[in-house]
Design a protein around this motif. Structure first.
Motif, PDB file in Angstrom:
ATOM      1  N   TYR A 361       0.795  -1.229   0.000  1.00  0.00           N
ATOM      2  CA  TYR A 361       0.000   0.000   0.000  1.00  0.00           C
ATOM      3  C   TYR A 361       0.828   1.280   0.000  1.00  0.00           C
ATOM      4  O   TYR A 361       0.256   2.373   0.003  1.00  0.00           O
ATOM      5  CB  TYR A 361      -0.984   0.032   1.192  1.00  0.00           C
ATOM      6  CG  TYR A 361      -1.765  -1.244   1.346  1.00  0.00           C
ATOM      7  CD1 TYR A 361      -2.673  -1.644   0.375  1.00  0.00           C
ATOM      8  CD2 TYR A 361      -1.562  -2.079   2.448  1.00  0.00           C
ATOM      9  CE1 TYR A 361      -3.379  -2.835   0.497  1.00  0.00           C
ATOM     10  CE2 TYR A 361      -2.267  -3.271   2.581  1.00  0.00           C
ATOM     11  CZ  TYR A 361      -3.174  -3.639   1.602  1.00  0.00           C
ATOM     12  OH  TYR A 361      -3.871  -4.824   1.723  1.00  0.00           O
ATOM     13  N   GLU A 375       2.650   8.287   1.712  1.00  0.00           N
ATOM     14  CA  GLU A 375       1.316   8.257   1.119  1.00  0.00           C
ATOM     15  C   GLU A 375       0.939   6.830   0.790  1.00  0.00           C
ATOM     16  O   GLU A 375       1.704   6.091   0.152  1.00  0.00           O
ATOM     17  CB  GLU A 375       1.253   9.131  -0.129  1.00  0.00           C
ATOM     18  CG  GLU A 375      -0.146   9.250  -0.702  1.00  0.00           C
ATOM     19  CD  GLU A 375      -0.396  10.536  -1.454  1.00  0.00           C
ATOM     20  OE1 GLU A 375      -1.457  10.634  -2.094  1.00  0.00           O
ATOM     21  OE2 GLU A 375       0.464  11.444  -1.396  1.00  0.00           O
ATOM     22  N   GLY A 378      -5.397   4.282  -0.864  1.00  0.00           N
ATOM     23  CA  GLY A 378      -6.564   4.285  -0.001  1.00  0.00           C
ATOM     24  C   GLY A 378      -7.505   3.118  -0.279  1.00  0.00           C
ATOM     25  O   GLY A 378      -7.313   2.320  -1.200  1.00  0.00           O
ATOM     26  N   PRO A 383     -12.016   7.208   2.177  1.00  0.00           N
ATOM     27  CA  PRO A 383     -10.755   7.953   2.259  1.00  0.00           C
ATOM     28  C   PRO A 383     -10.275   8.111   3.694  1.00  0.00           C
ATOM     29  O   PRO A 383     -11.055   8.374   4.608  1.00  0.00           O
ATOM     30  CB  PRO A 383     -11.127   9.311   1.641  1.00  0.00           C
ATOM     31  CG  PRO A 383     -12.609   9.416   1.772  1.00  0.00           C
ATOM     32  CD  PRO A 383     -13.125   8.019   1.638  1.00  0.00           C
ATOM     33  N   GLY A 384      -8.986   7.925   3.866  1.00  0.00           N
ATOM     34  CA  GLY A 384      -8.376   8.084   5.178  1.00  0.00           C
ATOM     35  C   GLY A 384      -8.385   6.847   6.044  1.00  0.00           C
ATOM     36  O   GLY A 384      -7.683   6.788   7.061  1.00  0.00           O
ATOM     37  N   ARG A 386      -7.208   3.751   5.652  1.00  0.00           N
ATOM     38  CA  ARG A 386      -5.992   2.944   5.767  1.00  0.00           C
ATOM     39  C   ARG A 386      -4.972   3.601   6.705  1.00  0.00           C
ATOM     40  O   ARG A 386      -4.414   2.955   7.583  1.00  0.00           O
ATOM     41  CB  ARG A 386      -5.370   2.712   4.392  1.00  0.00           C
ATOM     42  CG  ARG A 386      -4.213   1.720   4.463  1.00  0.00           C
ATOM     43  CD  ARG A 386      -3.695   1.322   3.120  1.00  0.00           C
ATOM     44  NE  ARG A 386      -4.717   0.828   2.212  1.00  0.00           N
ATOM     45  CZ  ARG A 386      -5.306  -0.361   2.319  1.00  0.00           C
ATOM     46  NH1 ARG A 386      -4.977  -1.170   3.316  1.00  0.00           N
ATOM     47  NH2 ARG A 386      -6.215  -0.735   1.444  1.00  0.00           N
ATOM     48  N   ALA A 387      -4.732   4.897   6.510  1.00  0.00           N
ATOM     49  CA  ALA A 387      -3.748   5.573   7.357  1.00  0.00           C
ATOM     50  C   ALA A 387      -4.222   5.648   8.803  1.00  0.00           C
ATOM     51  O   ALA A 387      -3.422   5.506   9.733  1.00  0.00           O
ATOM     52  CB  ALA A 387      -3.472   6.971   6.818  1.00  0.00           C
ATOM     53  N   THR A 404      -1.797  11.475  10.877  1.00  0.00           N
ATOM     54  CA  THR A 404      -2.305  11.184   9.540  1.00  0.00           C
ATOM     55  C   THR A 404      -3.135  12.348   9.031  1.00  0.00           C
ATOM     56  O   THR A 404      -3.751  13.087   9.793  1.00  0.00           O
ATOM     57  CB  THR A 404      -3.171   9.911   9.515  1.00  0.00           C
ATOM     58  OG1 THR A 404      -4.374  10.133  10.274  1.00  0.00           O
ATOM     59  CG2 THR A 404      -2.419   8.730  10.088  1.00  0.00           C
ATOM     60  N   ASP A 407      -4.986   9.741   3.613  1.00  0.00           N
ATOM     61  CA  ASP A 407      -4.237   8.479   3.632  1.00  0.00           C
ATOM     62  C   ASP A 407      -2.730   8.722   3.584  1.00  0.00           C
ATOM     63  O   ASP A 407      -1.978   7.942   2.990  1.00  0.00           O
ATOM     64  CB  ASP A 407      -4.682   7.582   2.479  1.00  0.00           C
ATOM     65  CG  ASP A 407      -5.888   6.733   2.869  1.00  0.00           C
ATOM     66  OD1 ASP A 407      -5.796   6.001   3.877  1.00  0.00           O
ATOM     67  OD2 ASP A 407      -6.919   6.822   2.185  1.00  0.00           O
TER      68      ASP A 407
END
Length: 447
Positions: A361, A375, A378, A383-384, A386-387, A404, A407
């Motif tokens: 990723y 980065e 995703g 959105p966001g 994964r991070a 964060t 992502d």
């Protein structure tokens, strides 16, 4: 049991947080301690701000001493010595020619103050047509109405209406297609600076532009680096048309790139520098605008004798505790050679950051000084997620604090970090990515 109901937390998924609070109760050096006694390695210097590490004894003692001597004094038609000492100390770090300081209480206030100085400067010198401000896409300049107007993060202003009139934006210079996994400054993209002249000035007329405000390195949006030569082009265009250039150095100031300011690292001197965060090592809120002397002197010379030259300020401008913290913090930076330490540690930090290349990723890695953006690809429609999953697992499972935005993982550790701690930081992120599911188990999160 701590009651968490009444505090409406900023930039936080309040319901998610309060369902399982992540609570810090003390800090020292590179670590926080949680309410259950766990040690958390700080990979973010708090919030880009505790550059000298937490609870530095020289800084905390200066605050204690000042609090016992004088808690507050107004600086409207009055003064106290510590505010003047703090201004002198700050100027000792600033680029030559920037030697007048307007204090406020944080970066948001500093940005709004700088914008007001720019607009008022042109007006008092008889060039009142210059009313337009230029920011940049994905720029972050705090959360005042001036800052969100020149800023370029849509989520920060979508609830609040149109903001300031007469504002436009440059494109940001991030180009992953050409510059992915750059080590340091990207090779491609300096020509994007030409858009200032070729599109925005052509559209609006240079005679109407008061100032351009940009971050030398865009931090809060996920670490966007200026391509080689980009900032130099922006400076040259501003000079050509008499436009003020403001550097927002709330993040890049005070050693983050191994120099006092980003202006020093890039060799580009703006007309004003906005700073905060590391100014007091985040111990007491304080912000400042460092101004070119001739801008200041224009206000002094154009006002009537004994008149107020600039109708702007805050109750807590130059607050005694903040001023004492600033003086002590700048002394620590100098006496402990922390900027030089950051510069020396940067190559190892870079190597550790790019060791994550090739992990699941990982879409891009960007770094400069002691700043890194990782980065991630995703999750479709989320959105966001994964991070944020990495953030939660880093805290609960690895004892590491990261930050964060969308992502993107952003890292900015205190300047006192050592090599084993750098290894720990990136090893924790790497271990999480190696085992992360295609769709992480995160029920609710910030976007």
């Amino acid at each position: 049991m701590l009651n968490t109901d009444h505090f409406w937390m900023p930039f936080t998924a309040n319901r998610q947080f309060k369902s399982k609070p992540r609570m810090m109760v003390s800090a020292s050096g590179m670590h926080y301690t949680t309410d259950n006694g766990r040690q958390i390695l700080d990979g973010t210097a708090g919030l880009w701000c505790s550059n000298a590490g937490h609870c530095h004894p020289k800084i905390t003692e200066a605050i204690r001493r000042q609090a016992g001597e004088m808690d507050f004094a107004p600086v409207f038609q009055m003064g106290h010595p510590k505010a003047f000492e703090a201004a002198t100390a700050l100027v000792s770090l600033a680029p030559e020619g920037l030697n007048r300081v307007f204090f406020c209480n944080d970066g948001s206030e500093a940005v709004d103050s700088a914008l007001k100085i720019a607009l008022a400067y042109h007006r008092v010198r008889g060039d009142g047509m210059r009313h337009r401000l230029i920011g940049r896409e994905r720029g972050y300049h705090g959360v005042g109405f001036g800052g969100i107007s020149v800023g370029g993060i849509a989520g920060n202003r979508k609830h609040f209406g149109p903001g300031l009139p007469a504002v436009d934006h440059l494109r940001h210079p991030l180009d992953i297609g050409k510059n992915a996994f750059s080590k340091g400054l990207p090779e491609h993209g300096a020509e994007l600076a030409d858009e200032l002249e070729q599109r925005l000035l052509a559209l609006h007329d240079p005679a109407t532009i008061a100032a351009v405000i940009i971050e030398p390195l865009q931090g809060s949006t996920g670490v966007i680096l200026p391509p080689k030569g980009y900032l130099q082009k922006i400076r040259a265009i501003c000079d050509k048309y008499g436009i003020l250039l403001i550097f927002d150095e709330v993040i890049t100031g005070f050693g983050r790139l191994g120099t006092p300011f980003g202006a020093d690292y890039f060799g580009v001197v703006p007309d004003m520098i906005v700073c905060a965060k590391g100014l007091t090592n985040a111990t007491v809120p304080m912000g400042a605008v460092i101004v070119r002397q001739d801008i200041h002197d224009t206000f002094m010379s154009m006002a009537a004798e004994n008149a107020i030259e600039f109708y702007h300020g805050y109750t807590y401008t130059g607050h005694p505790l903040a001023a004492a913290a600033a003086v002590a913090t700048i002394d620590v930076y100098k006496s402990e050679h922390l900027f030089e330490r950051a510069a020396a540690m940067a190559p190892y930090f870079e190597q550790a950051a790019h060791s994550l290349r090739g992990l699941p990723y990982v879409k891009d890695i960007r770094n400069l000084g002691l700043v890194c953006g990782i980065e991630l690809d995703g999750v479709a429609g989320k959105p966001g997620m994964r991070a944020f999953d990495v953030f939660l697992k880093a805290f609960w499972e690895k004892g590491v604090l990261i930050r964060t935005t969308g992502d993107i993982i952003a890292l900015s550790p205190p300047l006192i970090i050592d090599k084993p701690q750098i290894d720990q930081l990136f090893a924790a992120i790497g271990a999480i990515l190696k085992t992360q599911k295609t769709v992480p188990d995160v029920e609710e999160m910030t976007v």
